[in-house]
Design a protein around this motif. Structure first.
Motif, PDB file in Angstrom:
ATOM      1  N   ASN A   1      16.302  19.047 -29.743  1.00 55.97           N
ATOM      2  CA  ASN A   1      16.416  20.128 -28.627  1.00 55.97           C
ATOM      3  C   ASN A   1      16.075  21.270 -29.381  1.00 55.97           C
ATOM      4  N   ASP A   2      16.147  21.470 -30.698  1.00 51.24           N
ATOM      5  CA  ASP A   2      15.940  22.657 -31.438  1.00 51.24           C
ATOM      6  C   ASP A   2      14.446  22.606 -31.784  1.00 51.24           C
TER       7      ASP A   2
ATOM      8  N   SER B   1      17.003  19.498 -12.050  1.00 47.49           N
ATOM      9  CA  SER B   1      16.595  20.167 -12.908  1.00 47.49           C
ATOM     10  C   SER B   1      15.393  19.421 -13.693  1.00 47.49           C
ATOM     11  N   HIS B   2      15.391  18.371 -13.443  1.00 49.98           N
ATOM     12  CA  HIS B   2      14.247  17.470 -14.332  1.00 49.98           C
ATOM     13  C   HIS B   2      14.013  16.495 -13.272  1.00 49.98           C
TER      14      HIS B   2
ATOM     15  N   HIS C   1      17.372  15.134 -18.957  1.00 51.26           N
ATOM     16  CA  HIS C   1      17.618  16.475 -19.171  1.00 51.26           C
ATOM     17  C   HIS C   1      18.746  17.292 -18.578  1.00 51.26           C
TER      18      HIS C   1
ATOM     19  N   GLY D   1      20.348  20.514 -17.528  1.00 52.56           N
ATOM     20  CA  GLY D   1      19.978  21.794 -17.264  1.00 52.56           C
ATOM     21  C   GLY D   1      18.292  22.067 -17.366  1.00 52.56           C
ATOM     22  N   GLY D   2      17.687  20.818 -17.127  1.00 54.11           N
ATOM     23  CA  GLY D   2      16.409  20.812 -17.178  1.00 54.11           C
ATOM     24  C   GLY D   2      15.600  21.014 -18.381  1.00 54.11           C
ATOM     25  N   THR D   3      16.469  21.352 -19.584  1.00 49.11           N
ATOM     26  CA  THR D   3      15.909  21.385 -20.787  1.00 49.11           C
ATOM     27  C   THR D   3      16.252  20.508 -21.954  1.00 49.11           C
ATOM     28  N   ARG D   4      17.496  20.357 -21.801  1.00 48.27           N
ATOM     29  CA  ARG D   4      18.214  19.622 -23.091  1.00 48.27           C
ATOM     30  C   ARG D   4      18.323  17.988 -22.975  1.00 48.27           C
ATOM     31  N   MET D   5      17.416  17.480 -23.836  1.00 50.79           N
ATOM     32  CA  MET D   5      17.530  15.720 -23.779  1.00 50.79           C
ATOM     33  C   MET D   5      18.726  15.292 -24.167  1.00 50.79           C
TER      34      MET D   5
ATOM     35  N   HIS E   1      22.203  25.120 -11.228  1.00 49.70           N
ATOM     36  CA  HIS E   1      22.218  25.097 -13.017  1.00 49.70           C
ATOM     37  C   HIS E   1      22.300  26.192 -13.509  1.00 49.70           C
TER      38      HIS E   1
END
Lengths: 497, 497
Positions: free
Chosen positions: A99-100, A414-415, A370, A372-376, A485
């Motif tokens: 994620n980073d 979000s994903h 994901h 929040g649509g971003t963090r795996m 979200h």
């Protein structure tokens, strides 16, 4: 020494320490390791590789079947060894690195990885590291508690390191059914016609000259971390059993149901356990991971056969199964994940696929991966392989998370991992939504009425009303579609209720 | 009369007017009609049904193969006949009714509809209306320019109305290969091993006692509305030809390529035409709709065989093909859409699937269907059947639309039909992005650098930079993710540039 484990005498000279074997892995290599859902991963060599990297830094691309146990992804991440990782993981330290952006993670349908390798569409495997219980007289590999991608890794790699794990019983031999699809353009049908079809060999056929190192290890698989059922997972199971009963009444299923697949984890495991107290019998599984519930169903006399690509048991269940392996063996088969998850076979058999959603939306789109649509979180795993081609594509989740701060049912996911086209049935502890044959506006109605937690029901009804007032086949208020979200990100709660 | 068309004499008594046949369709019925992409639809009965409904209102659920020609969806919508419609359409009037919620539209993978029917998961077909060129001595149906879902509709329906269309040449007989998968749990592999595998019968085998009406019609299919190639579609074709050449150089393809599938419409047709000026030869198609480009490739000596489920030609091409049908017939096969699109076969053959995207995002998610996340265009069609299981899943689109007011590459798609897991290659007139084996952040880089229109490049770079600063495996600025679509809704442009 270990003659019953290394049966081709000329290979005895290849026995070496884990450190020596790890030194065969060079900077920049693509490495294919055994291991699927914390079962059957190579244990000694990756640990030695992480050790070595502390003094002599190196980077590799690591492919596995799925997740590794024994904290190996953690150790490899902390040692800075991983530049790329595919196709699945569940480790907290690795997750942070993904994620980073410091580890490039390729999140794949689990049936796809070796198909892409075979067609040279992704970088080829330089070296395979495979846990085995034995090497045969022909130099072929007898795998341990998972098949995963091990067979294709060993066949396609230039070099193979074998870990002979003395902690894995030799009785596992015979449990594996190794079949590799033939090459295009002359590929033949995969001849699995039933869950118990045996179509391949018991060992992985490779040229023993490729075996460059053999390491003796003696460490058990990590136990599964599945939690016991709670009132909510029991409610989910209850809704599904009622649904299946009605399918039988409607002549769409028999009391044998259809071959069952269950995703990994607490909810899916609880749902399977829920089938113990059901009228169904003579069932079969055609699944990915065989968990505690598989053996609970055997013991209850409900299940006749289980096909998977790995076995992951809790501490509670481990001894009970391993002390009676000969009794279970005729009812079990472990296949390559390409075959356990193959779209061709899943569609032919008509699987009932039960997988866990992170969240789903008003229209039945499912997010499995994901936050929040971003963090795996972990990865899509096999859920897509099964859901797309299943007789019934079922997704389960609790209706709320974090003590109600999060609703698992949202206006817009979000994903998207599974589109509305691929989702038949949604279940929460609140109830079950049967989406078959419904248009989006109709789906929204049954999802709100059946699956949403009461604390969020009016807010979703309000969103849906406002969206319908704007119109569209799949009505949305675009400005507010992801607002739940956003609220969560900014206030820690999806709604200020 | 029409002895060569109706060869079972006992059926002669079933010949009736279209109006009489239409009166057999009752209010509330589910009707399965032939027709796929404006080819081979029943023409007289639906027209008569629309007429009748003006005086005597009724509602039906209408299933077809895909889109109907001759403005039938328009007429049926205007007459208020359609309460439900599946699985695909392209009509402007019907589209409006779907988007205002007055017709419930179920947007399905085109291989799925009859699978769900067969398993009784959606409401069964009461009556089928099927265009044929003939009925055989056994009372079996010889279809016309499309197979679509016609075979299963006729087999599963209680009653069958046949339209014998004199405008469709009898020479079409022999072109069809009717194969229906066997029932679970004893289903066998679908024995298609190559694009030209013939596995079924030439006619649809039904009990002639089910034929309740025969209508004689005489109206041609609507011509395809494919536009000629322009400089942008030529550029897209050029990028793909270069890509294929490189795949050949890398030994991942031969000069025969792999069996090709091309979606319906101007861009996909132009891409296929672009293969005329390429080094590839001895090619095969395993596709859905055979369009002008198929025959252009035959004439150029590039194509050896084409398998599809319908034939849709422009006025320009129609006579050239129909006047030489006997010459083309050995190189053509029309299959049920369940087989032309079957995941099992698509994966086995290793299709190169080329389909059109409405928009795609930084990470390779594709929207094929919904404008602004809400308004249905046509439907997903077969694109999901092919993309998920293809050797190469390729999506093409022009980088901008509406004179630059819309970018086809956006931060986040407003609706997902094909997830990042299923998309290998993206192409616009700007260039080609090869996403194979890449993590999301890497995909964003190649998509921005290769596919985005220069007018939008800096804005997307800016979004991506801000998203990466926040972090995540798939970085997004959630507050801005759909802002381009919102701008478009509110100002008529995605960006005020």
């Amino acid at each position: 020494m270990h003659r019953e484990r290394i049966r081709l005498p000329s290979l005895m000279s290849k026995v070496m320490s884990a450190a020596d074997a790890a030194s065969l892995i060079k900077d920049g290599m693509t490495v294919g390791m055994s291991g699927f859902t914390r079962a059957g991963e190579a244990k000694a060599v990756p640990k030695a590789l992480a050790e070595r990297a502390k003094a002599h830094p190196l980077k590799i691309s690591l492919m596995t079947g799925a997740s590794l146990g024994n904290d190996l992804d953690k150790q490899l991440t902390e040692a800075g060894v991983l530049s790329r990782r595919m196709p699945f993981q569940v480790d907290n330290t690795l997750r942070k690195a993904i994620n980073d952006g410091s580890v490039m993670f390729i999140d794949q349908h689990l049936s796809d990885t070796v198909e892409q390798l075979r067609n040279r569409q992704i970088k080829s495997v330089d070296i395979a590291v495979i846990e085995c219980v034995a090497i045969t007289e022909e130099g072929h590999l007898v795998l341990s508690t998972s098949v995963g991608n091990s067979a294709s890794f060993a066949i396609l790699a230039e070099q193979v390191i074998v870990e002979i794990n003395l902690a894995q019983p030799l009785e596992l031999e015979g449990l594996h059914d190794i079949y590799i699809p033939t090459y295009r353009p002359t590929r033949l049908p995969i001849p699995v016609l039933k869950a118990d079809s045996r179509i391949g060999s018991q060992a992985v056929k490779i040229d023993p000259a490729k075996i460059v190192g053999i390491v003796i290890s003696d460490q058990t698989d990590s136990p599964s971390t599945v939690l016991p059922a709670d009132s909510e997972t029991q409610a989910i199971a209850g809704h599904l059993v009622e649904f299946f009963k009605n399918e039988v009444r409607q002549n769409r299923l028999t009391n044998q149901l259809m071959p069952l697949q269950a995703g990994v984890g607490t909810i899916a495991n609880a749902v399977m356990t829920g089938l113990i107290d059901s009228p169904f019998h003579g069932m079969a599984m055609y699944s990915e991971v065989l968990q505690d519930s598989t053996f609970d169903l055997f013991e209850a006399g409900k299940l006749d056969f289980a096909s998977g690509c790995s076995m992951t048991l809790s501490e509670r269940k481990h001894d009970a199964v391993y002390n009676n392996l000969e009794q279970y063996k005729p009812k079990l088969l472990l296949r390559p994940q390409e075959i356990s998850n193959h779209p061709e076979v899943v569609r032919r058999l008509g699987i009932i696929g039960i997988n866990t959603a992170l969240e789903f939306d008003l229209y039945g789109n499912v997010n499995s991966t994901h936050v929040g649509g971003t963090r795996m979180m972990n990865g899509i795993g096999g859920s897509g392989d099964f859901a797309r081609n299943a007789h019934l594509a079922i997704f389960v989740t609790k209706s709320i998370a974090k003590a109600g701060a999060i609703s698992s049912v949202v206006p817009m996911v979000s994903h998207v991992d599974h589109t509305e086209h691929d989702v038949d049935i949604l279940v929460t502890e609140q109830g079950l939504a049967d989406l078959r044959g419904l248009a989006p506006r109709e789906r929204a109605r049954v999802i709100i009425d059946n699956c949403v937690h009461p604390a969020y029901r009016e807010a979703l009804n309000d969103y849906f009303r406002r969206a319908c007032a704007i119109g569209g086949h799949t009505p949305h208020v675009l400005r507010d579609a992801l607002s739940w979200h956003l609220n969560l990100e900014e206030t820690g709660r999806m709604l200020s209720v």
